[in-house]
Write a protein that holds these residues in place. Structure first.
Motif, PDB file in Angstrom:
ATOM      1  N   THR A  21      -1.316   4.137   0.406  1.00 25.64           N
ATOM      2  CA  THR A  21      -0.393   3.011   0.256  1.00 25.64           C
ATOM      3  C   THR A  21      -0.555   2.336  -1.104  1.00 25.64           C
ATOM      4  O   THR A  21       0.438   1.999  -1.748  1.00 25.64           O
ATOM      5  N   THR A  25       2.381   2.425  -3.922  1.00 31.96           N
ATOM      6  CA  THR A  25       2.901   1.131  -4.394  1.00 31.96           C
ATOM      7  C   THR A  25       2.735   1.011  -5.904  1.00 31.96           C
ATOM      8  O   THR A  25       3.646   0.543  -6.592  1.00 31.96           O
ATOM      9  N   VAL A  54       5.688   4.143   1.127  1.00 29.94           N
ATOM     10  CA  VAL A  54       5.040   2.833   1.274  1.00 29.94           C
ATOM     11  C   VAL A  54       5.136   2.310   2.712  1.00 29.94           C
ATOM     12  O   VAL A  54       4.104   1.960   3.305  1.00 29.94           O
TER      13      VAL A  54
END
Length: 152
Positions: A21, A25, A54
């Motif tokens: 993640t 991002t 994401v």
């Protein structure tokens, strides 16, 4: 085989998902800091794929955090198969997006400074690198869950 490191519900899986993640991002932010990425299809593709990765990663971070802290392991074959298929699909999409972004950036960099200033090319290269790292963690998670599947 109950506690296979990296499979769903373990602290290693939480670390893999959190890293995935964070890197996706970061890739999205490096690409979207400049509006000029809309000029190239490969860059738009990376933004679209990272826009899918994401929320997928954030959802699984929440599931893994809940599983780790509450000690409730969701070890049902259907859930694991959904995770494997989702991870595999997003892994291939992430790899394709990272490769296309890296190759487009290299072509723009070799074409000259008029098409890609140094600051912009560096940002695009960082975005591709973060996408590769996100792909690596996603594929690792997919393989750990695939390894767990026969034992269920």
């Amino acid at each position: 085989m109950d506690e296979l490191p990296g499979s769903l519900g373990t602290s290693a899986s939480l670390a893999l998902r959190f890293g995935q993640t964070i890197f996706s991002t970061a890739s999205l932010l490096f690409m979207c800091l400049d509006v000029e990425f809309y000029s190239y299809t490969a860059f738009c593709y990376l933004v679209t794929v990272m826009g899918l990765v994401v929320p997928w990663g954030m959802t699984l971070v929440i599931v893994d955090a809940y599983s780790v802290f509450v000690r409730c392991l969701p070890r049902q074959p259907r859930i694991i198969i959904i995770l494997i298929v989702g991870d595999l699909a997003l892994s291939y999409l992430s790899l394709a997006a990272a490769c296309s972004t890296a190759s487009t950036t290299m072509l723009l960099h070799d074409a000259g400074r008029s098409l890609c200033p140094a600051k912009l090319c560096t940002r695009y290269q960082l975005s591709a690198a973060m996408a590769f790292l996100s792909w690596f963690l996603s594929m690792g998670s997919c393989l750990f869950n695939l390894w767990l599947l026969p034992s269920l």
